[in-house]
Design an enzyme around this catalytic site. Structure first.
Site, mmCIF file in Angstrom:
data_model
loop_
_atom_site.group_PDB
_atom_site.id
_atom_site.type_symbol
_atom_site.label_atom_id
_atom_site.label_comp_id
_atom_site.label_asym_id
_atom_site.label_seq_id
_atom_site.Cartn_x
_atom_site.Cartn_y
_atom_site.Cartn_z
ATOM 1 N N ASP A 133 0.829 -1.210 0.000
ATOM 2 C CA ASP A 133 0.000 0.000 0.000
ATOM 3 C C ASP A 133 0.863 1.259 0.000
ATOM 4 O O ASP A 133 1.983 1.262 0.516
ATOM 5 C CB ASP A 133 -0.936 -0.022 1.224
ATOM 6 C CG ASP A 133 -2.121 0.916 1.043
ATOM 7 O OD1 ASP A 133 -2.400 1.319 -0.110
ATOM 8 O OD2 ASP A 133 -2.761 1.255 2.056
ATOM 9 N N HIS A 180 2.641 3.341 -8.953
ATOM 10 C CA HIS A 180 2.439 1.900 -9.160
ATOM 11 C C HIS A 180 3.645 1.287 -9.873
ATOM 12 O O HIS A 180 4.042 0.167 -9.584
ATOM 13 C CB HIS A 180 1.166 1.657 -9.977
ATOM 14 C CG HIS A 180 -0.079 2.050 -9.238
ATOM 15 N ND1 HIS A 180 -0.322 1.666 -7.934
ATOM 16 C CD2 HIS A 180 -1.155 2.798 -9.600
ATOM 17 C CE1 HIS A 180 -1.489 2.155 -7.546
ATOM 18 N NE2 HIS A 180 -2.007 2.851 -8.528
ATOM 19 N N LEU A 187 11.384 -20.741 -4.053
ATOM 20 C CA LEU A 187 10.432 -19.753 -3.520
ATOM 21 C C LEU A 187 9.158 -19.771 -4.362
ATOM 22 O O LEU A 187 9.231 -19.824 -5.586
ATOM 23 C CB LEU A 187 11.084 -18.360 -3.608
ATOM 24 C CG LEU A 187 10.239 -17.146 -3.244
ATOM 25 C CD1 LEU A 187 9.986 -17.101 -1.744
ATOM 26 C CD2 LEU A 187 10.932 -15.852 -3.672
HETATM 27 C C1 IPE Z 1 -5.416 -2.772 -0.363
HETATM 28 O O1 IPE Z 1 -5.094 -1.439 -0.603
HETATM 29 C C2 IPE Z 1 -5.333 -3.559 -1.624
HETATM 30 C C3 IPE Z 1 -4.003 -3.671 -2.190
HETATM 31 C C4 IPE Z 1 -2.894 -3.254 -1.671
HETATM 32 C C5 IPE Z 1 -3.970 -4.347 -3.451
HETATM 33 P P1 IPE Z 1 -6.217 -0.347 -0.846
HETATM 34 O O2 IPE Z 1 -5.506 0.941 -0.939
HETATM 35 O O3 IPE Z 1 -7.080 -0.741 -1.963
HETATM 36 O O4 IPE Z 1 -7.062 -0.461 0.510
HETATM 37 P P2 IPE Z 1 -8.031 0.569 1.213
HETATM 38 O O5 IPE Z 1 -9.002 1.054 0.165
HETATM 39 O O6 IPE Z 1 -7.180 1.694 1.739
HETATM 40 O O7 IPE Z 1 -8.661 -0.203 2.318
HETATM 41 C C1 IPE Z 2 -1.452 0.173 -3.465
HETATM 42 O O1 IPE Z 2 -1.251 1.538 -3.523
HETATM 43 C C2 IPE Z 2 -1.613 -0.464 -4.807
HETATM 44 C C3 IPE Z 2 -2.990 -0.838 -5.139
HETATM 45 C C4 IPE Z 2 -3.979 -0.879 -4.326
HETATM 46 C C5 IPE Z 2 -3.251 -1.205 -6.521
HETATM 47 P P1 IPE Z 2 -2.456 2.555 -3.510
HETATM 48 O O2 IPE Z 2 -2.816 2.889 -4.918
HETATM 49 O O3 IPE Z 2 -3.574 2.058 -2.691
HETATM 50 O O4 IPE Z 2 -1.782 3.804 -2.812
HETATM 51 P P2 IPE Z 2 -2.481 4.841 -1.852
HETATM 52 O O5 IPE Z 2 -3.110 4.075 -0.743
HETATM 53 O O6 IPE Z 2 -3.495 5.582 -2.680
HETATM 54 O O7 IPE Z 2 -1.365 5.710 -1.382
HETATM 55 MG MG MG Z 3 -4.132 2.323 -0.756
#
Ligand code: IPE
Ligand code: IPE
Ligand code: MG
Length: 236
Positions: free
Chosen positions: A18, A35, A129
């Site tokens: 995240d 990303h 792995l």
């Molecule tokens: C959780 O992250 C899903 C992934 C890392 C793939 P999100 O950014 O989607 O989660 P929420 O919306 O903050 O709960």
């Molecule tokens: C995690 O990063 C990746 C995915 C959920 C695809 P985010 O896109 O959720 O990043 P934040 O939470 O907006 O910073």
């Molecule tokens: Mg996120």
């Protein structure tokens, strides 16, 4: 690594990747650049995790709820997955890692699905792995899919935990011992819901693209000091 000889190492390490968006925002970059940086970070992490002697490494890369994001971001992520699989599969294979995907197949573009199947097949004999990419994964979806498959098999009698588990996406993969979530959020967001029953959790404020060897070390050291009781009494 020799310094780890006497340390408890998770057999299955799971990471909720995240903070890509916030990492990009801090740098005035588009979210997709975050990303991209996040996926690039995975290459390094596969090497480090292998060096630690971890056997299963799963990462949450796209949830069943992430379809709710603007379509430009979703399309961009799908393109990045395509690019990542195509360009990195040989490197991952040369590390002795087998790539596996975990999640629902619906909604994913057909060409990406084909590429995922190809990458799984191409690396299937690697045994050092298991590198598990959870894409279009949701813990609730996994449990529901398992129940529906079990019913479709005309299963009769009382369903046990072992019975249900056989219908999960990756029945042979042990439950995660340690789940790390980066970027400060203190929630699972639908990751490994059934499997996390006795997982240890580790949260850090670091955004995923900034997560590095030092951060991994901290998480693993912290895990090594935990006492896992599984409802029983203290070990030793
Ligand atoms: C959780 O992250 C899903 C992934 C890392 C793939 P999100 O950014 O989607 O989660 P929420 O919306 O903050 O709960
Ligand atoms: C995690 O990063 C990746 C995915 C959920 C695809 P985010 O896109 O959720 O990043 P934040 O939470 O907006 O910073
Ligand atoms: Mg996120």
């Amino acid at each position: 690594m020799s310094e780890n000889i006497n340390k408890k190492i998770p057999r299955h390490l799971a990471i909720i990747l995240d903070g890509n968006g916030r990492w990009a925002k801090k740098r005035n970059l588009p979210r997709l650049m975050g990303h991209r940086a996040g996926l690039r970070k995975l290459e390094e992490m596969v090497r480090l995790v292998k060096r630690e002697g971890i056997r299963y490494f799963s990462v949450y890369a796209f949830s069943t709820e992430n379809w709710n994001r603007p379509s430009m971001e979703v399309q961009g992520l799908m393109s990045l997955f395509r690019y990542y699989i195509r360009r990195k599969v040989d490197e991952i294979k040369s590390e002795g890692a087998r790539i596996r995907f975990c999640g629902r197949n619906d909604k994913l573009p057909e060409d990406l699905l084909q590429q995922m199947r190809w990458a799984e097949d191409y690396t299937k004999d690697q045994e050092i792995l298991d590198f598990i990419l959870c894409i279009n994964y949701g813990g609730r979806a996994e449990i529901l899919d398992a129940i529906n498959k079990l019913r479709a098999d005309n299963f009769t009698g009382e369903v046990t935990e072992q019975d249900l588990r056989k219908y999960f996406y990756l029945p042979d993969v042990p439950d995660p011992d340690l789940i790390i979530r980066t970027s400060g959020e203190l929630r699972l967001s639908n990751f490994w819901l059934w499997e996390c029953a006795y997982s240890e959790f580790y949260f850090t404020d670091i955004h995923w693209p900034d997560f590095d060897e030092n951060e991994l070390r901290k998480a693993l050291d912290n895990y090594a000091g935990r006492d896992r009781r599984y409802g029983g009494l203290k070990n030793k």
